[in-house]
Design a protein around this motif. Structure first.
Motif, mmCIF file in Angstrom:
data_model
loop_
_atom_site.group_PDB
_atom_site.id
_atom_site.type_symbol
_atom_site.label_atom_id
_atom_site.label_comp_id
_atom_site.label_asym_id
_atom_site.label_seq_id
_atom_site.Cartn_x
_atom_site.Cartn_y
_atom_site.Cartn_z
ATOM 1 N N GLU A 143 83.509 -16.830 51.774
ATOM 2 C CA GLU A 143 82.134 -17.116 52.178
ATOM 3 C C GLU A 143 81.246 -17.361 50.962
ATOM 4 O OE1 GLU A 143 80.551 -14.244 54.838
ATOM 5 O OE2 GLU A 143 82.225 -14.364 56.250
ATOM 6 N N GLU A 144 81.527 -16.631 49.871
ATOM 7 C CA GLU A 144 80.718 -16.790 48.670
ATOM 8 C C GLU A 144 80.884 -18.179 48.061
ATOM 9 O OE1 GLU A 144 82.481 -14.154 49.356
ATOM 10 O OE2 GLU A 144 81.012 -12.521 49.415
ATOM 11 N N SER A 145 82.136 -18.661 47.977
ATOM 12 C CA SER A 145 82.369 -19.993 47.405
ATOM 13 C C SER A 145 81.803 -21.077 48.313
ATOM 14 C CB SER A 145 83.871 -20.223 47.170
ATOM 15 O OG SER A 145 84.597 -20.161 48.385
ATOM 16 N N LEU A 146 81.882 -20.861 49.632
ATOM 17 C CA LEU A 146 81.310 -21.833 50.574
ATOM 18 C C LEU A 146 79.797 -21.906 50.416
ATOM 19 C CD1 LEU A 146 81.616 -23.778 52.949
ATOM 20 C CD2 LEU A 146 81.527 -21.797 54.487
ATOM 21 N N LYS A 147 79.151 -20.758 50.236
ATOM 22 C CA LYS A 147 77.695 -20.724 50.083
ATOM 23 C C LYS A 147 77.271 -21.474 48.819
ATOM 24 C CE LYS A 147 73.706 -17.612 49.889
ATOM 25 N NZ LYS A 147 73.087 -18.311 48.745
#
Length: 451
Positions: A143-147
């Protein structure tokens, strides 16, 4: 530059959905003939752009290939900023391939990897940072890399780079005024130096967190180290929930670094099982130990595995001295059959587990997340997500430091302007305003064909 790209005015076509069987398949085409070809295939007008229509899709002999939905987009209001069409058919391998072939028969050519996004860049729809963000959205594993990727697609890093670029253009303008109209107008050197210092400070804050931002995208690195036969490979297999490493009672079984990818609490990790570290005369084992030490020195978190059946030994002390300055967690393994444990961490953060039974694994995962949380938070401050971006920003920083030194040293402002111009040129490369075909080939080769 766009005209020299060769086939930018061709109509390209590709299957945009993954190969295999599914509910829906998508074939997309972009270029000046895309509307004509689709209308020929469905034997009706596309009509109003962006309005989905229903019809049959015919081959050149008049046979129906499939019942489809289709839509058209007019330049520049499309993904590529060109005329585009998309066909939504049943998701079989054969039907999508036959629709693709009909586009080719009528004059389109097969798209290359990433060519749709490359055209979006060449047509000014996106810059290179946004192009990289598109690929990172597709490949995101946490989720962090997607954000981070979504933020950059919206223009977060591009906007910050453009702000630095504007700063430097303003500085260069002041220098040019001083050079051209020095007798009538002279901008104080202190004012120019202050502007350069502001740009340096801005870049310094970006670079301070850049490596961590890249790690969010590529995966936080986790290295498992310890002496031979303490259960490192068993721990790797337990974390991966699969048998990636060979597990035996023979010390030194693992001779090389074995890697895998896991997700813990939504965070993507690249985990490495390394050779047991000990003194040895075995040439091959020595190489493995050297690689283990190197892996530990580069890891974001080190899991230092110890044996609860033997207690803390001289071999453990040797390893502890190697990793003492790293972000390590002392992991006492085999606690189901041994209790010879001691406290290695001053803050009492040792973890006690049994890799063979899984006992204590959740506590270990909690401790890992606790250690990487600051890294994740710092990385989210940067929005630098690729080595290419980082390298360009470092070069810009170096040029600005040289410009500031020249100003402080009393050098003529026309000498100072050389480094300012070089810094601007590097920012243009970062955004893609100044690019080479080799650079574009390298970036877009990693995309899938339909993107």
């Amino acid at each position: 530059m766009i005209e020299n790209d060769g086939n930018i005015r061709d109509t390209i076509v590709a299957i945009a959905t993954p190969p295999g069987v599914g509910a829906i398949g998508i074939v997309r085409a972009s270029g000046p003939d895309s509307w004509r070809i689709l209308e020929d295939c469905v034997r009706k007008s596309i009509g109003i752009e962006r309005k989905v229509r229903y019809g049959n899709f015919y081959d050149t002999e008049g046979n129906v290939i499939d019942e489809v939905l289709f839509v058209g987009f007019k330049a520049p209001r499309s993904y590529t900023a060109e005329d585009m069409v998309e066909v939504y058919c049943h998701g079989g391998v054969l039907v999508t391939q036959k629709i693709l072939e009909e586009f080719v028969k009528r004059g389109a050519r097969l798209a290359k990897n990433g060519e749709f996004t490359r055209r979006a860049f060449l047509n000014g729809k996106i810059d290179l940072i946004k192009a990289e963000a598109i690929l990172q959205i597709i490949e995101a594993k946490s989720e962090e890399s997607l954000k981070l990727a979504i933020d950059n697609l919206k223009g977060k890093l591009s906007g910050e780079v453009s702000a630095i670029r504007k700063m430097l253009i303003d500085v260069l303008s002041k220098i040019e005024v001083t050079i051209d109209y020095g007798d009538d107008i002279e901008i104080p050197r202190e004012e120019i130096a202050h502007d350069v210092e502001n740009a340096i400070q801005f870049l310094s804050e970006k670079l301070a967190h850049a490596d961590k931002g890249i790690h969010i995208t590529t995966g936080v690195t986790l290295a498992i180290v310890g002496k031979p036969n303490v259960g490192k490979s068993t721990l790797l297999n337990r974390l991966l929930v699969e048998d990636r490493a060979i597990v035996t009672d023979i010390p030194g079984t693992t001779r090389d670094v074995i890697k895998g990818e896991i997700k813990i609490r939504g965070i993507h990790f690249v985990i490495s099982d390394t050779a047991g570290i000990r003194e040895t005369e075995d040439v091959v084992e020595k190489i493995g130990i050297e690689r283990a030490i190197r892996e530990a020195s580069q890891a974001d978190v080190v899991l230092f595995v110890l044996d609860a059946t033997t207690g803390f030994t001289k071999e453990d002390e040797y390893i502890l001295n190697i990793i003492r300055d790293s972000n390590f967690i002392a992991v006492w393994n085999k606690t189901d059959i041994g209790d010879k444990v001691s406290k290695l961490s001053d803050n009492g953060s040792d973890v006690y587990i049994s890799a063979s039974t899984g006992e204590g694994l959740r506590t270990l995962e909690d401790k890992i997340i606790e250690r990487v949380r600051p890294l994740i938070e710092d990385g989210q401050l940067s929005h630098v997500t690729t080595r290419r971006q980082l390298e360009h920003l470092r070069i810009v920083y170096q040029h600005l430091k040289k410009a500031l030194e020249a100003l402080s040293g009393g050098y003529p402002v026309d000498i100072v302007s050389i480094d300012i111009r070089n810094a601007l040129s590097e920012l243009d490369k970062l955004l893609g305003t100044n690019f080479t075909d080799d650079l574009l080939d390298n970036i877009f080769a990693n995309f899938c064909v339909g993107k």
